[in-house]
Each structure stands twice: as structure tokens, then as C-alpha cells.
Scaffold this motif. Structure first.
Motif, short mmCIF file in Angstrom:
data_model
loop_
_atom_site.label_atom_id
_atom_site.label_comp_id
_atom_site.label_asym_id
_atom_site.label_seq_id
_atom_site.Cartn_x
_atom_site.Cartn_y
_atom_site.Cartn_z
N LEU A 5 -69.09 72.94 33.03
CA LEU A 5 -68.48 71.63 33.29
C LEU A 5 -67.82 71.07 32.04
O LEU A 5 -66.72 70.53 32.09
N ASP A 6 -68.52 71.17 30.91
CA ASP A 6 -67.97 70.68 29.64
C ASP A 6 -66.64 71.37 29.35
O ASP A 6 -65.66 70.73 28.99
N TYR A 7 -66.60 72.69 29.53
CA TYR A 7 -65.36 73.44 29.32
C TYR A 7 -64.27 72.96 30.27
O TYR A 7 -63.14 72.69 29.86
N GLU A 8 -64.61 72.86 31.54
CA GLU A 8 -63.62 72.48 32.54
C GLU A 8 -63.08 71.06 32.33
O GLU A 8 -61.94 70.78 32.66
N ILE A 9 -63.89 70.19 31.75
CA ILE A 9 -63.48 68.80 31.54
C ILE A 9 -62.67 68.64 30.26
O ILE A 9 -61.69 67.91 30.23
N LYS A 10 -63.06 69.33 29.20
CA LYS A 10 -62.45 69.10 27.89
C LYS A 10 -61.39 70.11 27.48
O LYS A 10 -60.55 69.80 26.65
N ASN A 11 -61.40 71.29 28.07
CA ASN A 11 -60.49 72.34 27.65
C ASN A 11 -59.19 72.28 28.44
O ASN A 11 -59.21 72.30 29.66
N ARG A 12 -58.10 72.25 27.74
CA ARG A 12 -56.79 72.14 28.40
C ARG A 12 -56.48 73.34 29.29
O ARG A 12 -55.59 73.25 30.13
N ASP A 13 -57.19 74.44 29.10
CA ASP A 13 -57.02 75.60 29.96
C ASP A 13 -57.95 75.56 31.17
O ASP A 13 -57.86 76.42 32.06
N GLY A 14 -58.86 74.60 31.22
CA GLY A 14 -59.79 74.48 32.34
C GLY A 14 -59.06 74.08 33.61
O GLY A 14 -58.10 73.30 33.58
N GLU A 15 -59.52 74.60 34.73
CA GLU A 15 -58.87 74.31 36.00
C GLU A 15 -59.02 72.83 36.38
O GLU A 15 -58.06 72.19 36.83
N ASP A 105 -62.17 61.26 28.17
CA ASP A 105 -61.96 62.26 27.12
C ASP A 105 -60.53 62.19 26.58
O ASP A 105 -60.31 62.35 25.39
N LEU A 106 -59.58 61.89 27.45
CA LEU A 106 -58.18 61.79 27.03
C LEU A 106 -57.86 60.51 26.26
O LEU A 106 -57.11 60.53 25.30
N TYR A 107 -58.44 59.37 26.68
CA TYR A 107 -57.95 58.08 26.18
C TYR A 107 -58.96 57.18 25.48
O TYR A 107 -58.56 56.20 24.85
N GLU A 108 -60.24 57.45 25.58
CA GLU A 108 -61.21 56.51 25.00
C GLU A 108 -61.06 56.38 23.48
O GLU A 108 -61.14 55.29 22.94
N GLU A 109 -60.83 57.48 22.81
CA GLU A 109 -60.67 57.40 21.35
C GLU A 109 -59.43 56.59 20.98
O GLU A 109 -59.46 55.79 20.04
N GLU A 110 -58.35 56.76 21.72
CA GLU A 110 -57.12 56.01 21.47
C GLU A 110 -57.34 54.50 21.61
O GLU A 110 -56.85 53.71 20.81
N ILE A 111 -58.11 54.10 22.62
CA ILE A 111 -58.29 52.69 22.92
C ILE A 111 -59.47 52.09 22.15
O ILE A 111 -59.35 51.02 21.56
N HIS A 112 -60.61 52.77 22.15
CA HIS A 112 -61.84 52.21 21.55
C HIS A 112 -62.22 52.83 20.21
O HIS A 112 -63.25 52.49 19.64
N HIS A 113 -61.40 53.76 19.74
CA HIS A 113 -61.60 54.40 18.43
C HIS A 113 -62.93 55.12 18.32
O HIS A 113 -63.54 55.16 17.26
N LYS A 114 -63.37 55.69 19.42
CA LYS A 114 -64.58 56.54 19.41
C LYS A 114 -64.43 57.59 20.50
O LYS A 114 -63.90 57.32 21.58
#
Length: 138
Positions: A5-15, A105-114
Motif C-alpha cells: 500500500l505504501d508503494y502504491e500510494i507514494k510511488n509515481r509508478d504505482g497503479e 502525500d502530494l500537497y500537505e508539505e506544500e501547504i503545511h510545511h510537513k
């Protein structure tokens, strides 16, 4: 299971990532600004809770007029990134756990800096579900 699940959620090659990120990008592009991302992240924190347009506006520190906010909320709802609450004045976050994790995973760091710790969140959810399931087995 967690590694998969971690791979599928975070990896750009994940389905899963590929499918959901395309969906997310098209909706965010249609709304076209960072306030949309802030709205989705705000509502996804407590996805079962309905928030009023006033609460969302307060979270954005009044940066959008009522009509701009309503337009963004309607576009996000149409794109299925948020849901309508019990009235046209209330909204809820993303109903899907996987979509929520990919979005954060895509946007939280951009908005909340974490960066969210997706692996830890998945582990906690699965542990909790297993404990709950085992409580009823006797």
C-alpha cells in the motif's frame, strides 16, 4: 500489505497513485489555485465532520469572497474531492482513505510545511483494524 500500500500510494509508478493522481490533478487544475488544496486538506483532517462555508472561510483567513469560495467548493465537489454535507452550506472531506492519503502525500508539505508519514498512518490503521477484529473473536 503495508509495504505494498505504501508503494502504491507514494510511488509515481504505482497503479493506485497513477489512477488517483490523474484524477486529483485534473480537478485541481480546473480550480487552479492553492486555496483549493488548502480547502481539501482542511476538510480531510476530520472527514466525517461537516464544516460550514464560514468555518472554511475562517480557515482561509477570509482570503476569498463568498462567491469565490462557493465556486471553488462547487468545483471540488463536482470533482469528487469533497462531498456535500447536510445542506448547501456544509461540506465534508474526501470519503476515500486511499485518495486522502495520496492527496496529502502530494500537497500537505506544500501547504503545511510537513510531510505526512503515510507508512506510520497505514500501520496504525491496520493495527487498529486487526485489534478491533480480534476483540470479537472468541
Amino acid at each position: 500489505m503495508i509495504k505494498t500500500l505504501d508503494y502504491e500510494i507514494k510511488n509515481r509508478d504505482g497503479e493506485l497513485f497513477g489512477t488517483w493522481s490523474e484524477y486529483i490533478y485534473s480537478t485541481i487544475k480546473a480550480v487552479n489555485d492553492r486555496y483549493a488544496k488548502q480547502i481539501v486538506l482542511f476538510l480531510s483532517r476530520e472527514r466525517e465532520k461537516e464544516c460550514t462555508r464560514t468555518e472554511i472561510s475562517d480557515h482561509l483567513e477570509g482570503q476569498l469572497s463568498d462567491s469565490e469560495l462557493e465556486e471553488k467548493l462547487n468545483a471540488l465537489e463536482y470533482g469528487d474531492l469533497i462531498t456535500q454535507g447536510s445542506s448547501n452550506f456544509r461540506y465534508r472531506g474526501i470519503p476515500d482513505d486511499i485518495l486522502d492519503l495520496i492527496f496529502r502525500d502530494l500537497y500537505e508539505e506544500e501547504i503545511h510545511h510537513k510531510r505526512p508519514d503515510i507508512t506510520a498512518e497505514l500501520t496504525a490503521k491496520i493495527d487498529s483494524a486487526l485489534k478491533k477484529e480480534n476483540q470479537f473473536e472468541v
